[in-house]
Write a protein that holds these residues in place. Structure first.
Motif, PDB file in Angstrom:
ATOM      1  N   LYS A 146       0.734  -1.355   0.067  1.00 48.29           N
ATOM      2  CA  LYS A 146      -0.043   0.142   0.044  1.00 48.29           C
ATOM      3  C   LYS A 146       0.859   1.341   0.040  1.00 48.29           C
ATOM      4  CE  LYS A 146      -3.805   2.315   2.524  1.00 48.29           C
ATOM      5  NZ  LYS A 146      -4.472   2.336   3.638  1.00 48.29           N
ATOM      6  N   LEU A 149       2.269   1.721  -3.350  1.00 45.38           N
ATOM      7  CA  LEU A 149       1.298   1.996  -4.292  1.00 45.38           C
ATOM      8  C   LEU A 149       1.258   3.623  -4.159  1.00 45.38           C
ATOM      9  CD1 LEU A 149      -0.996  -1.033  -4.547  1.00 45.38           C
ATOM     10  CD2 LEU A 149       0.257   0.116  -6.564  1.00 45.38           C
ATOM     11  N   GLN A 150       0.966   3.954  -2.872  1.00 49.70           N
ATOM     12  CA  GLN A 150       0.538   5.584  -2.543  1.00 49.70           C
ATOM     13  C   GLN A 150       1.715   6.171  -2.869  1.00 49.70           C
ATOM     14  OE1 GLN A 150      -0.528   5.083   1.517  1.00 49.70           O
ATOM     15  NE2 GLN A 150      -2.798   5.184   0.790  1.00 49.70           N
ATOM     16  N   GLU A 153       4.291   4.060  -7.197  1.00 50.28           N
ATOM     17  CA  GLU A 153       4.980   2.927  -8.128  1.00 50.28           C
ATOM     18  C   GLU A 153       3.527   2.174  -8.512  1.00 50.28           C
ATOM     19  OE1 GLU A 153       7.503   0.057  -6.324  1.00 50.28           O
ATOM     20  OE2 GLU A 153       8.275   1.660  -4.891  1.00 50.28           O
ATOM     21  N   THR A 154       3.788   1.486  -9.918  1.00 49.28           N
ATOM     22  CA  THR A 154       2.950   0.646 -10.389  1.00 49.28           C
ATOM     23  C   THR A 154       3.311  -0.818 -10.135  1.00 49.28           C
ATOM     24  OG1 THR A 154       2.462   2.245 -12.228  1.00 49.28           O
ATOM     25  CG2 THR A 154       2.067   0.127 -12.609  1.00 49.28           C
ATOM     26  N   PRO A 156       1.898  -4.500 -10.549  1.00 45.60           N
ATOM     27  CA  PRO A 156       1.017  -5.483 -11.343  1.00 45.60           C
ATOM     28  C   PRO A 156       0.198  -6.110 -10.156  1.00 45.60           C
ATOM     29  CG  PRO A 156       3.197  -5.755 -12.164  1.00 45.60           C
ATOM     30  CD  PRO A 156       3.194  -4.998 -10.956  1.00 45.60           C
ATOM     31  N   ALA A 158      -2.279  -5.044  -8.355  1.00 44.47           N
ATOM     32  CA  ALA A 158      -2.521  -4.493  -7.073  1.00 44.47           C
ATOM     33  C   ALA A 158      -2.864  -2.763  -7.529  1.00 44.47           C
ATOM     34  CB  ALA A 158      -1.687  -4.413  -5.968  1.00 44.47           C
ATOM     35  N   THR A 159      -3.865  -2.297  -6.921  1.00 47.96           N
ATOM     36  CA  THR A 159      -4.315  -0.927  -7.294  1.00 47.96           C
ATOM     37  C   THR A 159      -4.860  -0.376  -5.750  1.00 47.96           C
ATOM     38  OG1 THR A 159      -6.472  -1.294  -7.974  1.00 47.96           O
ATOM     39  CG2 THR A 159      -4.606  -0.947  -9.600  1.00 47.96           C
ATOM     40  N   ILE A 160      -4.750   0.808  -5.791  1.00 47.90           N
ATOM     41  CA  ILE A 160      -5.302   1.475  -4.508  1.00 47.90           C
ATOM     42  C   ILE A 160      -6.898   2.221  -4.867  1.00 47.90           C
ATOM     43  CG2 ILE A 160      -5.365   3.838  -3.042  1.00 47.90           C
ATOM     44  CD1 ILE A 160      -3.105   1.712  -2.287  1.00 47.90           C
ATOM     45  N   GLU A 161      -7.681   1.629  -4.240  1.00 51.55           N
ATOM     46  CA  GLU A 161      -9.224   2.300  -4.366  1.00 51.55           C
ATOM     47  C   GLU A 161      -9.750   3.031  -3.297  1.00 51.55           C
ATOM     48  OE1 GLU A 161     -11.810  -1.020  -4.795  1.00 51.55           O
ATOM     49  OE2 GLU A 161     -11.008  -1.666  -6.865  1.00 51.55           O
TER      50      GLU A 161
END
Length: 178
Positions: A146, A149-150, A153-154, A156, A158-161
């Protein structure tokens, strides 16, 4: 449908359906009067909020009450099981004192028997290494994922929602809205 009695009826209908194992559906939710909000706009929603909040509060209070009742049932169940175990242990103790391995009475037979062998570890540090096995645990470090990502960084897979939720607070009385 803007009086307390109607909200009470809505809550009772929801409670009844839940008792029957039916999920809350659009029929009950439509009775809250929010379906008409598309035509009435924010004024209509504002007028309904106290009643919707009342329904939510009632259902949450009932949920808390049922949770407490469930914990009481669990505690009572444990007490009953412990009482049965105490009686069995007492009977076994008395039969062992009297050196009785088996007794019959009116269709009931009680037998004192040996348990299957069980392993008892007195000091794990003294046990030879060959009796240990290596256990490898693979665990996702969600905090680091987390954080990265915050940071932009990209990664694969996983994303932040960012979602939304509803929070209730004090508002303007409905009678003062124009």
């Amino acid at each position: 449908m803007t009086d307390r009695i109607d909200m009470l009826k809505v809550c009772q209908m929801i409670e009844h359906n839940i008792e029957l194992g039916v999920e809350v559906g659009s029929t009950e939710l439509d009775l809250l009067g929010l379906t008409d909000a598309q035509a009435g706009g924010i004024k209509h929603v504002s007028a309904r909020l106290p009643y919707v909040k009342e329904a939510i509060d009632r259902l949450e209070a009932l949920s808390a009450m049922e949770k407490e009742r469930a914990s009481q049932y669990v505690a009572r169940s444990k007490s009953l099981a412990n009482a049965a175990k105490s009686i069995k242990d007492y009977l076994k103790y008395q039969l062992t004192l009297l050196d009785i391995n088996s007794v019959d009475s009116d269709g009931v037979r009680v037998t004192v028997r040996e348990n299957p062998p069980s392993l008892k570890i007195s000091n794990e540090g003294e046990i030879p290494e060959k009796y240990f096995r290596q256990v490898v645990v693979r665990e996702l470090n969600k905090d680091a994922l987390k954080r990265d990502l915050q940071a932009g960084e990209t990664i694969p897979g996983a994303t932040i929602e960012v979602g939304t939720h509803i929070r209730f607070g004090a508002g303007t009385p409905v009678t003062k809205l124009k």
